[in-house]
Write a protein that holds these residues in place. Sequence first.
Motif, PDB file in Angstrom:
ATOM      1  N   VAL A  53      -0.688 -41.746 -19.470  1.00 36.78           N
ATOM      2  CA  VAL A  53      -0.885 -41.905 -18.033  1.00 36.78           C
ATOM      3  C   VAL A  53       0.321 -41.399 -17.243  1.00 36.78           C
ATOM      4  O   VAL A  53       0.167 -40.719 -16.223  1.00 36.78           O
ATOM      5  CB  VAL A  53      -1.181 -43.387 -17.688  1.00 36.78           C
ATOM      6  CG1 VAL A  53      -1.269 -43.591 -16.198  1.00 36.78           C
ATOM      7  CG2 VAL A  53      -2.462 -43.833 -18.370  1.00 36.78           C
ATOM      8  N   THR A  54       1.523 -41.695 -17.716  1.00 36.13           N
ATOM      9  CA  THR A  54       2.730 -41.256 -17.018  1.00 36.13           C
ATOM     10  C   THR A  54       2.811 -39.731 -16.977  1.00 36.13           C
ATOM     11  O   THR A  54       3.088 -39.139 -15.932  1.00 36.13           O
ATOM     12  CB  THR A  54       3.987 -41.826 -17.712  1.00 36.13           C
ATOM     13  OG1 THR A  54       3.849 -43.236 -17.829  1.00 36.13           O
ATOM     14  CG2 THR A  54       5.237 -41.483 -16.933  1.00 36.13           C
ATOM     15  N   ARG A  55       2.555 -39.096 -18.090  1.00 35.13           N
ATOM     16  CA  ARG A  55       2.598 -37.636 -18.164  1.00 35.13           C
ATOM     17  C   ARG A  55       1.478 -37.020 -17.315  1.00 35.13           C
ATOM     18  O   ARG A  55       1.668 -35.985 -16.686  1.00 35.13           O
ATOM     19  CB  ARG A  55       2.487 -37.191 -19.627  1.00 35.13           C
ATOM     20  CG  ARG A  55       2.484 -35.709 -19.846  1.00 35.13           C
ATOM     21  CD  ARG A  55       3.848 -35.111 -19.791  1.00 35.13           C
ATOM     22  NE  ARG A  55       3.779 -33.708 -20.195  1.00 35.13           N
ATOM     23  CZ  ARG A  55       4.473 -32.747 -19.641  1.00 35.13           C
ATOM     24  NH1 ARG A  55       5.336 -33.018 -18.704  1.00 35.13           N
ATOM     25  NH2 ARG A  55       4.342 -31.510 -20.042  1.00 35.13           N
ATOM     26  N   GLN A  56       0.301 -37.662 -17.298  1.00 33.95           N
ATOM     27  CA  GLN A  56      -0.800 -37.176 -16.474  1.00 33.95           C
ATOM     28  C   GLN A  56      -0.396 -37.139 -15.002  1.00 33.95           C
ATOM     29  O   GLN A  56      -0.624 -36.152 -14.313  1.00 33.95           O
ATOM     30  CB  GLN A  56      -2.040 -38.062 -16.634  1.00 33.95           C
ATOM     31  CG  GLN A  56      -2.802 -37.855 -17.902  1.00 33.95           C
ATOM     32  CD  GLN A  56      -4.008 -38.766 -17.999  1.00 33.95           C
ATOM     33  OE1 GLN A  56      -4.161 -39.716 -17.227  1.00 33.95           O
ATOM     34  NE2 GLN A  56      -4.872 -38.486 -18.956  1.00 33.95           N
ATOM     35  N   LYS A  57       0.206 -38.231 -14.531  1.00 32.07           N
ATOM     36  CA  LYS A  57       0.631 -38.298 -13.130  1.00 32.07           C
ATOM     37  C   LYS A  57       1.698 -37.246 -12.834  1.00 32.07           C
ATOM     38  O   LYS A  57       1.673 -36.608 -11.777  1.00 32.07           O
ATOM     39  CB  LYS A  57       1.153 -39.693 -12.799  1.00 32.07           C
ATOM     40  CG  LYS A  57       0.064 -40.738 -12.749  1.00 32.07           C
ATOM     41  CD  LYS A  57       0.617 -42.095 -12.436  1.00 32.07           C
ATOM     42  CE  LYS A  57      -0.495 -43.135 -12.440  1.00 32.07           C
ATOM     43  NZ  LYS A  57       0.000 -44.485 -12.181  1.00 32.07           N
ATOM     44  N   ASP A  91      -9.928 -35.384 -14.197  1.00 35.49           N
ATOM     45  CA  ASP A  91     -11.226 -35.598 -14.842  1.00 35.49           C
ATOM     46  C   ASP A  91     -11.032 -36.612 -15.963  1.00 35.49           C
ATOM     47  O   ASP A  91     -10.330 -36.344 -16.930  1.00 35.49           O
ATOM     48  CB  ASP A  91     -11.756 -34.280 -15.398  1.00 35.49           C
ATOM     49  CG  ASP A  91     -13.167 -34.403 -15.947  1.00 35.49           C
ATOM     50  OD1 ASP A  91     -13.721 -35.513 -15.940  1.00 35.49           O
ATOM     51  OD2 ASP A  91     -13.704 -33.373 -16.377  1.00 35.49           O
ATOM     52  N   LYS A  92     -11.653 -37.763 -15.825  1.00 37.13           N
ATOM     53  CA  LYS A  92     -11.493 -38.822 -16.819  1.00 37.13           C
ATOM     54  C   LYS A  92     -12.677 -38.903 -17.772  1.00 37.13           C
ATOM     55  O   LYS A  92     -12.844 -39.879 -18.490  1.00 37.13           O
ATOM     56  CB  LYS A  92     -11.288 -40.162 -16.112  1.00 37.13           C
ATOM     57  CG  LYS A  92     -10.023 -40.164 -15.287  1.00 37.13           C
ATOM     58  CD  LYS A  92      -9.724 -41.517 -14.732  1.00 37.13           C
ATOM     59  CE  LYS A  92      -8.459 -41.407 -13.917  1.00 37.13           C
ATOM     60  NZ  LYS A  92      -7.611 -42.539 -14.034  1.00 37.13           N
ATOM     61  N   GLY A  93     -13.491 -37.856 -17.804  1.00 36.71           N
ATOM     62  CA  GLY A  93     -14.663 -37.838 -18.673  1.00 36.71           C
ATOM     63  C   GLY A  93     -14.301 -37.912 -20.142  1.00 36.71           C
ATOM     64  O   GLY A  93     -14.959 -38.601 -20.922  1.00 36.71           O
ATOM     65  N   GLY A  94     -13.248 -37.224 -20.548  1.00 39.09           N
ATOM     66  CA  GLY A  94     -12.810 -37.246 -21.941  1.00 39.09           C
ATOM     67  C   GLY A  94     -12.327 -38.622 -22.361  1.00 39.09           C
ATOM     68  O   GLY A  94     -12.625 -39.089 -23.466  1.00 39.09           O
TER      69      GLY A  94
END
Length: 106
Positions: A53-57, A91-94
């Motif tokens: 989550v941190t890296r995503q942000k 996209d949070k589908g995965g």
Amino acid sequence: MTQRTRKVASLIQQIVAEELRVNVPAPEITVTTVDVSPDLRNARVWLGIVANVTRQKELLKKVEESRSTMQAGVARRMTTKFVPRLSFELDKGGEHADYINRLLKS
């Protein structure tokens, strides 16, 4: 979605993917889909980011910071009257599919 909006969405997806490789070189990012408004003025680019989550942000922030450069890249290569304004979404589908798979296995 009309044939024209599908073509524009596909073209934007290709251009943004190429621009991302140059501007935000992170192999964790993929352009999953692009939604274009019927009037071709806005395009929502959905990004799949395979990271915590941190890296995503962090990566999403870098993408937003380079939005104007990617917008210019899209403008150079499109021949439409209007160039859609890009916005980026995660996209949070995965993640959801992974969650469902874990539920099914347990």
